[in-house]
Design a protein around this motif. Structure first.
Motif, PDB file in Angstrom:
ATOM      1  N   GLU A 106      -2.635   8.937  -8.891  1.00 17.10           N
ATOM      2  CA  GLU A 106      -2.359   9.758 -10.331  1.00 17.10           C
ATOM      3  C   GLU A 106      -3.347  10.729  -9.921  1.00 17.10           C
ATOM      4  N   VAL A 107      -4.384  11.325  -9.115  1.00 15.12           N
ATOM      5  CA  VAL A 107      -5.183  12.577  -8.971  1.00 15.12           C
ATOM      6  C   VAL A 107      -4.276  12.779  -7.544  1.00 15.12           C
ATOM      7  N   LYS A 108      -4.320  12.204  -7.015  1.00 11.14           N
ATOM      8  CA  LYS A 108      -4.098  13.070  -5.470  1.00 11.14           C
ATOM      9  C   LYS A 108      -2.776  13.184  -4.889  1.00 11.14           C
ATOM     10  N   LEU A 109      -2.093  12.514  -5.139  1.00 12.35           N
ATOM     11  CA  LEU A 109      -0.589  11.943  -5.104  1.00 12.35           C
ATOM     12  C   LEU A 109       0.671  12.969  -5.472  1.00 12.35           C
ATOM     13  N   GLY A 110       0.143  12.043  -7.012  1.00 11.24           N
ATOM     14  CA  GLY A 110       1.233  13.320  -7.799  1.00 11.24           C
ATOM     15  C   GLY A 110       2.496  11.935  -7.916  1.00 11.24           C
ATOM     16  N   HIS A 138       6.894  -3.484  -8.275  1.00  7.99           N
ATOM     17  CA  HIS A 138       5.558  -3.164  -8.746  1.00  7.99           C
ATOM     18  C   HIS A 138       4.866  -2.796  -6.692  1.00  7.99           C
ATOM     19  N   ASN A 139       5.755  -3.920  -5.854  1.00  6.38           N
ATOM     20  CA  ASN A 139       5.057  -3.926  -4.504  1.00  6.38           C
ATOM     21  C   ASN A 139       5.754  -2.755  -3.574  1.00  6.38           C
ATOM     22  N   GLU A 140       7.135  -2.668  -3.867  1.00  5.86           N
ATOM     23  CA  GLU A 140       8.095  -1.587  -3.472  1.00  5.86           C
ATOM     24  C   GLU A 140       7.157  -0.170  -3.524  1.00  5.86           C
ATOM     25  N   ILE A 141       6.816   0.345  -4.990  1.00  4.70           N
ATOM     26  CA  ILE A 141       5.779   1.562  -4.797  1.00  4.70           C
ATOM     27  C   ILE A 141       4.409   1.455  -4.272  1.00  4.70           C
ATOM     28  N   ASP A 142       4.440   0.332  -4.403  1.00  2.00           N
ATOM     29  CA  ASP A 142       2.689   0.277  -3.239  1.00  2.00           C
ATOM     30  C   ASP A 142       3.136   0.752  -1.871  1.00  2.00           C
ATOM     31  N   VAL A 143       4.391   0.128  -1.242  1.00  2.00           N
ATOM     32  CA  VAL A 143       4.011   0.163   0.374  1.00  2.00           C
ATOM     33  C   VAL A 143       5.156   1.910  -0.235  1.00  2.00           C
ATOM     34  N   LEU A 144       5.734   2.706   0.054  1.00  2.00           N
ATOM     35  CA  LEU A 144       5.906   4.114  -0.903  1.00  2.00           C
ATOM     36  C   LEU A 144       5.065   4.359  -0.162  1.00  2.00           C
ATOM     37  N   SER A 145       3.874   4.260  -1.496  1.00  2.00           N
ATOM     38  CA  SER A 145       2.536   4.813  -1.918  1.00  2.00           C
ATOM     39  C   SER A 145       1.789   4.781  -0.453  1.00  2.00           C
ATOM     40  N   LEU A 146       1.968   4.647   0.525  1.00  2.00           N
ATOM     41  CA  LEU A 146       1.309   4.374   1.592  1.00  2.00           C
ATOM     42  C   LEU A 146       1.763   5.121   2.746  1.00  2.00           C
ATOM     43  N   VAL A 147       3.272   5.162   2.307  1.00  2.00           N
ATOM     44  CA  VAL A 147       3.598   6.688   2.948  1.00  2.00           C
ATOM     45  C   VAL A 147       3.087   7.836   2.659  1.00  2.00           C
ATOM     46  N   THR A 148       3.342   7.524   1.246  1.00  2.00           N
ATOM     47  CA  THR A 148       2.579   9.824   1.420  1.00  2.00           C
ATOM     48  C   THR A 148       1.607  10.378   0.682  1.00  2.00           C
ATOM     49  N   LEU A 149       0.496   8.654   1.633  1.00  2.00           N
ATOM     50  CA  LEU A 149      -0.707   8.316   0.626  1.00  2.00           C
ATOM     51  C   LEU A 149      -1.384   9.060   2.647  1.00  2.00           C
ATOM     52  N   TYR A 150      -0.450   8.623   4.029  1.00  2.00           N
ATOM     53  CA  TYR A 150      -1.171   8.223   5.126  1.00  2.00           C
ATOM     54  C   TYR A 150      -0.311  10.290   5.483  1.00  2.00           C
ATOM     55  N   THR A 151       0.075  10.813   4.661  1.00  2.00           N
ATOM     56  CA  THR A 151       1.033  11.600   4.807  1.00  2.00           C
ATOM     57  C   THR A 151       0.378  13.027   4.089  1.00  2.00           C
TER      58      THR A 151
END
Length: 431
Positions: free
Chosen positions: A229-233, A267-280
């Motif tokens: 919410e705060v960093k990744l949008g 929920h799990n799908e969003i989790d793994v997609l957010s890992l890509v965004t967080l690493y980026t």
């Protein structure tokens, strides 16, 4: 696996021999969206599984469900597209990026972003993983695959399906996966005792450590949902909370209806997609450091923490550049940055630069710590031979010590005795 096959496998053990460990055999698989059940195995609620884009995979007569969702690399998840992850990897090969997050020498297909859902939040053999979710770049798209355990008896099939699917991956990305997810996978896999293929050896990047290093003093919590919410949008709407996953799985086991676990899958799908965004996002910060603009780039807190990170890695030059960038912004962290800058210059034996940084720090801090005065006194006495300044800073240290002792009202405590300052004062006055 039939009773006859099991007896055949374990018969050598009864004779004192080593039982063979053949690789599991995938006997049937239904293509996603085909809607056609296996000729010898019916799927309850097949139309609902088809709607969820899930298919059946059968290994040694036990079946699991595999859900697959494909995203084009142009798809935006939060503040980044998946193509930006792909584009970030070659930048790690540039000089000066020797960093724990580095992807130098890899291609996007090497990376596996991984998360699990389990029947409990504690570790141990009693905790079962019922969903192994991951995503990786394949065929010009980002492919999410989720291996779901429809019945506890199919656990060997679950791991066989997962291990077969992740072949070729060399990097593993998780969030708290070093402490929880991957050890749980290893534990459950070990309990199967050779009924599946071997787990691959992967270089593990656990992004919770980088997140805590950068944001522990800035965010109220370093949970993935807060960082999203705060960093990744990333904005989750209608999300199923993770703590409800075990209850919903048990409801599925009772009813057999995939509607019960649809929210868990998403929920799990969003989790793994957010890992890509967080690493980026983390790659973008580290690769641009320290030349990141104030507005729309990195906060002073992020710059400060990245400088400390490089300092801890022994990359003093990059750390100094970061500390200077924070100090030049003239914010609340400027004094703290100059304090760290002085220590960095001291390690490089650049005494004059260390003195300048620490003197600026002493002028900026509202409460100059006693230790800083001591460092200034030692620097002036032993390295610069400026005994007048050394005497001045020793007196400042003694005064600071006295104020602290008076505030603590513990003058009889050994810490409150100023003997170490008195000895330095006497020596400096003689000099």
């Amino acid at each position: 696996m039939s009773i006859r096959d099991k007896l055949t496998r374990f018969r050598p053990l009864l004779a004192g021999e080593q039982a063979p460990s053949p690789a599991p055999r995938a006997t049937r698989q239904i293509a996603p969206g085909s809607g056609a059940p296996s000729p010898s195995r019916n799927i309850a609620h097949a139309e609902k599984w088809e709607r969820l884009k899930a298919s059946q995979a059968v290994f040694d007569d036990a079946s699991v469900m595999v859900r697959e969702v494909r995203y084009p690399l142009s798809h935006t998840h939060g503040a980044y597209t998946f193509a930006q992850f792909r584009d970030a990897l070659p930048s790690w090969a540039k000089p000066g990026f020797d960093h724990p997050l580095s992807g130098a020498g890899t291609v996007p297909e090497d990376w596996l972003f991984f998360d699990t859902e389990t029947t409990g939040l504690n570790g141990g053999t009693g905790n079962t993983i019922f969903l192994l979710g991951h995503c990786r770049v394949q065929g010009g798209a980002l492919v999410v695959r989720q291996h779901f355990l429809p019945t506890p008896a199919a656990e060997a099939a679950l791991y066989s399906s997962f291990i077969q699917d992740i072949r070729g991956a060399t990097r593993l990305v998780t969030f708290n996966g070093k402490s929880f997810d991957w050890p749980q996978v290893k534990t459950r896999h070990t309990l199967l005792r050779g009924a599946t293929g071997a787990l691959p050896t992967l270089i593990h990047h656990d992004l919770i450590h980088a997140s805590r290093r950068l944001w522990r003093d800035e965010l109220p919590s370093c949970r993935l949902s807060v960082i999203e919410e705060v960093k990744l949008g990333v904005r989750r709407t209608g999300d199923t909370p993770g703590h409800l996953a075990p209850l919903l799985y048990f409801e599925y086991l009772r009813s057999g209806d995939p509607d019960a676990i649809e929210g868990v899958l998403r929920h799990n799908e969003i989790d793994v997609l957010s890992l890509v965004t967080l690493y980026t996002h983390l790659s973008s910060l580290v690769q641009r450091f320290p030349d990141i603009p104030d507005k729309g780039g990195a906060s002073a807190q992020e710059l400060m923490q990245m400088a400390r990170w490089y300092d801890a890695l022994g990359q003093t030059d990059r750390a100094i550049n970061g500390y200077q960038a924070v100090a030049n912004r003239g914010n609340a962290l400027s004094g703290e940055a100059k304090l760290a800058l002085g220590y960095a210059f001291k390690r490089r034996k650049q005494w004059g630069l260390a003195l300048d940084a620490w003197e600026q720090c002493a002028r900026e801090l509202s409460h100059t710590p006693e230790d800083l005065y001591v460092e200034l006194a030692k620097l002036c006495e032993h390295h610069l031979q400026d005994y007048e300044k050394a005497l001045h800073y020793t007196r400042q240290a003694a005064a600071s010590h006295g104020r602290k002792a008076a505030m603590l009202r513990r003058r009889t405590h050994p810490e409150a005795t100023p003997n170490h300052h008195e000895r330095r004062l006497a020596r400096l006055e003689r000099k």
